[in-house]
Write a protein that holds these residues in place. Structure first.
Motif, mmCIF file in Angstrom:
data_model
loop_
_atom_site.group_PDB
_atom_site.id
_atom_site.type_symbol
_atom_site.label_atom_id
_atom_site.label_comp_id
_atom_site.label_asym_id
_atom_site.label_seq_id
_atom_site.Cartn_x
_atom_site.Cartn_y
_atom_site.Cartn_z
ATOM 1 N N HIS A 150 14.147 -1.240 5.511
ATOM 2 C CA HIS A 150 12.813 -0.152 6.189
ATOM 3 C C HIS A 150 12.160 0.791 5.021
ATOM 4 O O HIS A 150 12.973 1.472 4.388
ATOM 5 N N CYS A 151 11.003 0.566 5.011
ATOM 6 C CA CYS A 151 10.280 1.761 4.474
ATOM 7 C C CYS A 151 8.947 2.638 5.783
ATOM 8 O O CYS A 151 9.097 1.739 6.853
ATOM 9 N N VAL A 152 8.152 3.223 5.539
ATOM 10 C CA VAL A 152 7.782 3.583 6.850
ATOM 11 C C VAL A 152 5.970 3.665 5.529
ATOM 12 O O VAL A 152 5.755 4.251 4.444
ATOM 13 N N LEU A 153 5.073 3.330 5.645
ATOM 14 C CA LEU A 153 4.000 2.831 5.569
ATOM 15 C C LEU A 153 3.078 3.050 6.024
ATOM 16 O O LEU A 153 2.084 3.673 6.824
ATOM 17 N N GLY B 187 0.863 -1.423 0.402
ATOM 18 C CA GLY B 187 0.179 -0.085 0.386
ATOM 19 C C GLY B 187 1.261 0.999 -0.453
ATOM 20 O O GLY B 187 1.581 1.066 -0.101
ATOM 21 N N LYS B 188 0.120 2.303 0.524
ATOM 22 C CA LYS B 188 0.923 3.493 0.072
ATOM 23 C C LYS B 188 1.923 3.914 1.567
ATOM 24 O O LYS B 188 1.963 3.707 2.229
ATOM 25 N N MET B 189 2.801 4.303 0.943
ATOM 26 C CA MET B 189 3.959 4.453 1.818
ATOM 27 C C MET B 189 4.726 5.876 1.702
ATOM 28 O O MET B 189 4.106 7.016 0.794
ATOM 29 N N ALA B 190 5.246 6.617 2.810
ATOM 30 C CA ALA B 190 5.183 7.960 3.160
ATOM 31 C C ALA B 190 6.686 8.117 3.200
ATOM 32 O O ALA B 190 7.533 9.266 2.336
ATOM 33 N N VAL B 191 7.611 6.751 2.827
ATOM 34 C CA VAL B 191 8.930 6.512 2.752
ATOM 35 C C VAL B 191 9.303 5.326 2.065
ATOM 36 O O VAL B 191 9.224 4.854 2.524
ATOM 37 N N SER B 192 9.989 5.840 1.428
ATOM 38 C CA SER B 192 9.787 4.458 0.023
ATOM 39 C C SER B 192 11.261 3.761 1.150
ATOM 40 O O SER B 192 12.249 3.933 1.654
ATOM 41 N N TRP B 193 11.613 2.832 0.326
ATOM 42 C CA TRP B 193 12.828 1.557 0.920
ATOM 43 C C TRP B 193 13.711 1.873 0.808
ATOM 44 O O TRP B 193 14.203 2.830 -0.385
ATOM 45 N N HIS B 194 14.793 1.910 2.324
ATOM 46 C CA HIS B 194 16.421 2.709 2.094
ATOM 47 C C HIS B 194 16.736 2.292 2.984
ATOM 48 O O HIS B 194 16.699 0.704 4.082
ATOM 49 N N HIS B 195 18.444 2.004 2.682
ATOM 50 C CA HIS B 195 18.916 2.028 4.418
ATOM 51 C C HIS B 195 19.266 3.331 4.741
ATOM 52 O O HIS B 195 19.157 4.195 3.745
ATOM 53 N N ASP B 196 19.825 3.547 5.969
ATOM 54 C CA ASP B 196 20.116 5.198 6.733
ATOM 55 C C ASP B 196 21.179 4.746 5.989
ATOM 56 O O ASP B 196 21.903 4.238 5.908
ATOM 57 N N GLU B 197 21.328 6.901 5.932
ATOM 58 C CA GLU B 197 23.128 6.767 5.139
ATOM 59 C C GLU B 197 23.668 6.912 6.324
ATOM 60 O O GLU B 197 23.192 8.668 7.651
ATOM 61 N N ASN B 198 25.101 7.203 6.440
ATOM 62 C CA ASN B 198 25.502 8.511 6.800
ATOM 63 C C ASN B 198 25.933 8.909 8.817
ATOM 64 O O ASN B 198 25.791 9.574 9.870
ATOM 65 N N LEU B 199 25.109 7.419 8.914
ATOM 66 C CA LEU B 199 25.705 7.356 10.718
ATOM 67 C C LEU B 199 26.667 6.292 10.790
ATOM 68 O O LEU B 199 27.367 5.721 10.216
#
Ligand code: NAG
Ligand code: NAG
Ligand code: NAG
Length: 455
Positions: free
Chosen positions: A305-308, A222-234
């Motif tokens: 991860h992504c935010v649905l 369903g609808k995503m607020a944030v698409s699939w990603h890895h976190d950067e720069n940590l």
């Protein structure tokens, strides 16, 4: 700046992704929610480094302060959509954001550096534009401390479980399935380093106000607020801790009646999948008001991860251990005057940085003048010119890239106080500046000298 190798890697990833989507055809990959019998088993076996902390175990007073803080910052219009750059395109993020953290810290994501509104660390003397904003920053500082302590506990527990599992498999004479990396949880110093969050990135989105949200492409989540990603720069293997607050309107009851399959589209979820894996089902974990989750250890590297999106407006506070990095001046002014909204803290460091940067322009000019003089040994001169060329070329490329980003139509259409400022900028006849803004003639001159020197 995209380097040639970076863009060919990107290209390969894009092709792989297209191939994957094509292989899938119209078929979705499976994913599990709490409605599925195997949900908890899958979580334990393949997603054990994702820890959910339900709202009920977090102190009521902390909930109250943090939730009030979110609403205060929204009331004062402190959160902004970011003009980021993805695959060479300028895009405005659907989510509005604000960075709060240790004074003087920054965090870069999708080629955009955000600067912290400082939280009141001990001994600091920070002026906020409003008392309410001070209270809000203090609330996130408290939440940060709480989540840090909670993360240390969670990691201790994980370490225990992993070493027990390892013993079991040794006892039964099996080859330990757990790789060394599973146990490489580090010593106490490392543990501290990986859990001492120094900033939080706040997110806010009201799905009802978004005309378009992307559909999740692999699982049909369903609808995503944030698409699939890895976190950067940590900092490597550091935890990200997230507080989730879906607000306003009645809390949606997840009674599982809506449909027999899939996640409830009215409720916000965090989605997880294993990177480059289409065998293991995905996981969608519902997030209710005040729930927190921790992404421990190397979860970010092995998983995406992504935010649905659900139906209610939702805030989150995502606590991170940021890396130290450079490239600040243009990034700062790219955000126009947004930082003035909450505090004047950045005024002094930015003018000091600009002073240092001006000195760097003068030193560069001095080197150029020296190298133009007679009497150099050819080899020595070539070595200096080669180094100088590399520096100047990078400087020129970045300068031009930021100019373009500032001039893009989407940038020019932003509200006045957020509109990017292309700064530092100067005209060729500026008496204070020893070198021109556009370095292309100097670069040509140096390239010519190198050619001439070749036998
Ligand atoms: C998922 O967990 C199962 C059981 O522990 C394991 O056999 C499998 O390799 C895991 N899958 C991945 C991709 O890690
Ligand atoms: C997260 O994972 C990605 C992909 O494996 C990696 O490039 C990135 O450096 C990781 N970030 C951290 C903080 O470990
Ligand atoms: C944030 O904290 C970690 C751990 O203490 C440290 O390694 C890192 O350098 C800090 N980040 C910045 C921007 O100073």
């Amino acid at each position: 700046m995209d380097r040639p190798w970076a863009s060919s890697i990107k290209c390969i990833f894009l092709l792989l992704k297209q191939k994957l989507l094509k292989e899938l055809g119209n078929r979705w990959l499976p994913y599990l929610t709490p409605k599925d019998a195997d949900f908890h088993q899958l979580w334990q076996e393949n997603y054990s480094k994702l820890i959910l902390r339900e709202a009920s175990r977090i102190p009521e007073l902390l909930h109250k302060e943090v939730q009030q803080a979110f609403l205060t910052l929204r009331k004062h219009d402190c959160l902004f959509q970011d003009l980021v750059r993805i695959k060479g395109k300028n895009l405005l993020t659907p989510v509005s954001r604000l960075l709060i953290g240790n004074p003087g810290y920054t965090y870069k994501y999708l080629n955009s550096r955000l600067f912290t509104v400082p939280w009141p660390v001990e001994g600091s003397n920070i002026k906020y534009t409003e008392d309410e904003i001070f209270a809000a920053c203090r609330a996130f500082f408290k939440l940060n401390d709480y989540l840090h302590k909670d993360t240390v506990q969670a990691l201790d527990k994980l370490r225990l479980i992993k070493s027990e599992q390892n013993e079991d498999s040794t006892v039964f004479g099996m080859v330990p399935e757990l790789s060394k990396s599973d146990l490489d949880m580090g010593d106490d110093m490392e543990l501290k380093k990986r859990t001492t969050y120094n900033l939080t990135l706040l997110n806010y989105m009201d799905p009802q106000k978004m005309s378009y949200l992307k559909e999740e492409p692999y699982f049909g989540m369903g609808k995503m607020a944030v698409s699939w990603h890895h976190d950067e720069n940590l900092v490597e293997r550091s935890t990200v801790a997230v507080y989730s607050y879906s607000c306003e309107g009645p809390e949606v009851i997840d009674d599982g009646e809506q449909s027999l399959e899939g996640r409830n589209p009215a409720v916000w979820h965090v989605g997880l999948k294993i990177a480059w894996d289409i065998e293991t089902p995905g996981l969608a974990v519902p997030l209710h008001q005040g729930d927190c989750y921790l992404m421990l250890d190397d979860l970010n590297a092995t998983h995406q991860h992504c935010v649905l999106a659900g139906l209610q407006p939702r805030f989150s506070s995502t606590h991170r251990v940021a890396e130290v990095e450079f490239e600040w001046l243009r990034q700062f002014w790219f955000h126009g005057h947004r930082y003035k909204k909450c505090t004047d803290w950045w005024h002094l460091p930015m003018s000091e940085l600009e002073g240092l940067w001006k000195k760097m322009e003068c030193v560069t000019n001095a080197v150029l003048c020296e190298i133009r003089k007679e009497g150099w040994l050819v080899e020595q001169k070539n070595e200096i010119i080669t180094d100088l060329l590399a520096w100047l070329t990078t400087r020129q490329e970045l300068r031009m890239e930021w100019c373009m980003r500032c001039q893009s139509r989407i940038a020019q259409n932003l509200p006045e106080d957020q509109r990017p400022i292309c700064w530092p900028y100067w005209e060729d006849d500026d008496p204070e500046m020893p070198l021109p803004f556009d370095l292309s003639n100097i670069i040509l001159e140096l390239q010519g000298q190198l050619l001439k020197a070749k036998p």
